[in-house]
Design a protein around this motif. Sequence first.
Motif, short mmCIF file in Angstrom:
data_model
loop_
_atom_site.label_atom_id
_atom_site.label_comp_id
_atom_site.label_asym_id
_atom_site.label_seq_id
_atom_site.Cartn_x
_atom_site.Cartn_y
_atom_site.Cartn_z
N ARG A 286 56.89 -28.98 64.84
CA ARG A 286 56.54 -27.79 65.62
C ARG A 286 55.17 -27.94 66.25
N ARG A 287 55.03 -27.41 67.46
CA ARG A 287 53.74 -27.43 68.16
C ARG A 287 53.03 -26.09 67.98
N SER A 290 54.47 -22.52 67.29
CA SER A 290 55.18 -21.87 68.40
C SER A 290 56.67 -22.17 68.30
N ASP A 291 57.41 -21.82 69.36
CA ASP A 291 58.84 -22.13 69.44
C ASP A 291 59.10 -23.43 70.20
N ILE A 292 58.07 -24.21 70.42
CA ILE A 292 58.19 -25.51 71.08
C ILE A 292 58.03 -26.61 70.04
N GLU A 310 59.24 -33.57 74.04
CA GLU A 310 59.07 -32.13 73.85
C GLU A 310 60.41 -31.44 74.14
N THR A 311 60.80 -30.51 73.26
CA THR A 311 62.06 -29.79 73.44
C THR A 311 61.81 -28.29 73.49
N TYR A 312 62.59 -27.61 74.31
CA TYR A 312 62.46 -26.17 74.51
C TYR A 312 63.72 -25.45 74.02
N ALA A 315 63.26 -22.14 72.00
CA ALA A 315 62.87 -21.02 72.87
C ALA A 315 64.06 -20.55 73.70
N ILE A 399 61.30 -22.61 81.10
CA ILE A 399 60.36 -22.26 80.04
C ILE A 399 58.92 -22.58 80.44
N LEU A 411 54.85 -19.49 72.91
CA LEU A 411 54.60 -20.76 73.60
C LEU A 411 53.15 -21.18 73.39
N ILE A 415 51.62 -24.79 77.67
CA ILE A 415 52.95 -24.60 78.25
C ILE A 415 52.95 -23.38 79.16
#
Length: 456
Positions: A286-287, A290-292, A310-312, A315, A399, A411, A415
């Motif tokens: 996790r970053r 957040s939800d990223i 990086e995956t979205y 989110a 996103i 986020l 981002i």
Amino acid sequence: MELRAKHLEQKRIQLEQEVEQLTLKQSGGAWGDLLRFAMQPRQVWVVAGLFVLLLGIYFFWRNRSNEAENSREEDEENHISDNDLTWLLDERIQWPVQDLETDCERIIDLMDNYTIYFGHVLSDSFYPVLHRAIGVGSAFEGWSPREQDVVYRVLIPMTPPRGHSFHLELDGAGQRHVRNFRVRVQLECTCTGQQQGENMLCFLHHPEEELRRNQDPSLLDTLCTDSYLDVHKTARWFRQLVKAIWPALPQSHNWHLTLLPSTRSCQFKVTNGGESIRIEMLFGVRRCDSDIFVSSQPREAHTPSTFWPETYAVAEVKFFKHIARQAPPDSLHLRCLQLFCRLLLGTGFSTYTLKTIVMQLLNSLPVSQWRRRYFLQRLLDISVNLRCSLEKKCLNHFIIGNKRLPQEISLPLDITAAEPPNLFHQLAQYPAAHSQAMSEYQDLRRRLASVLRNGC
């Protein structure tokens, strides 16, 4: 409108004729008396008032009649439209019959059982700590482009084990539209009273010989390459873990586990007689709370083993769940997306392209505008937005850089402040690719027209 105008004109003429007939029936004496009465100075204003009152009554009656007639016509149009949509949606278009929601609940239940055993097996190790799985992808968003090829994807968040820390480093050499990270693993000092109480030796300050003799290897020695967490090594370790734990799970009594080939994830299927479910377990970091995430799923071919794109996806799932909570019961936003994605098969358009367009429309239109009666209009909106994006050779990421997302989606600051990358960047660089895309769009329109006309 022309028919309505003609109808009103006929009523006006009929009313005038009735007034003329009534006038002819009146005696000349009566009209003379009325005229003499009206010409008297004191009665002029009385007659004028009566005349204005009669005109007001007439126009009020005419407006009420027009409103009633318009209301009847609108009800008839809506009734016809609803009937047409019922015929189109329920009889002409074959929708998937698979119960995605039920299967998703079964998958999460399986993952929760795995998480419990992950905690038991890894509690005293120096492998990554595995947390509760998060459902991602189309199935957990409530739709699927192809019923027969549904893959239930889950993301397993990882945190560093004792005596280790993760540091995400953005790869600056990559292209702007792809953000790859590397997860640098760093050893941390554990020479504190609390850590020593756990009978743990410090990887930094204890002799190597003592560490080799009395303690398991560090994460740097097992799943890393040049101090960076290696996706391929992590996937192999993860597959062995999933296979070893399976016999202890309740699901193993009724289902059979078959591991599938994969270098950057753990893919397997579980079968029970004629029923088969395919699952892909991704893992990520996790970053910034957040939800990223940075995940093991590749964004392009030949991704190096130390690259974590990086995956979205998390989110995006939260966005669809937000829409589902607000949408009316007869909302067809998922069916619009599903129908278009089925039409994409065999073309160069990706399902992510269509999903991006639908998410943008969902974020700009009220959820009430996705009800059953607006189905055809929303299909037209999707088609028009795709065409405009192709003509401009630009489709912004949904996103990245979006400041109008629901507040529940968290986020990182970089981002939110970033300029959204162009998903159609290749069309802007290669004219031949743009020409091909416009040709495929025309074919897509013909497919859509055929479905609406003939069904599928």
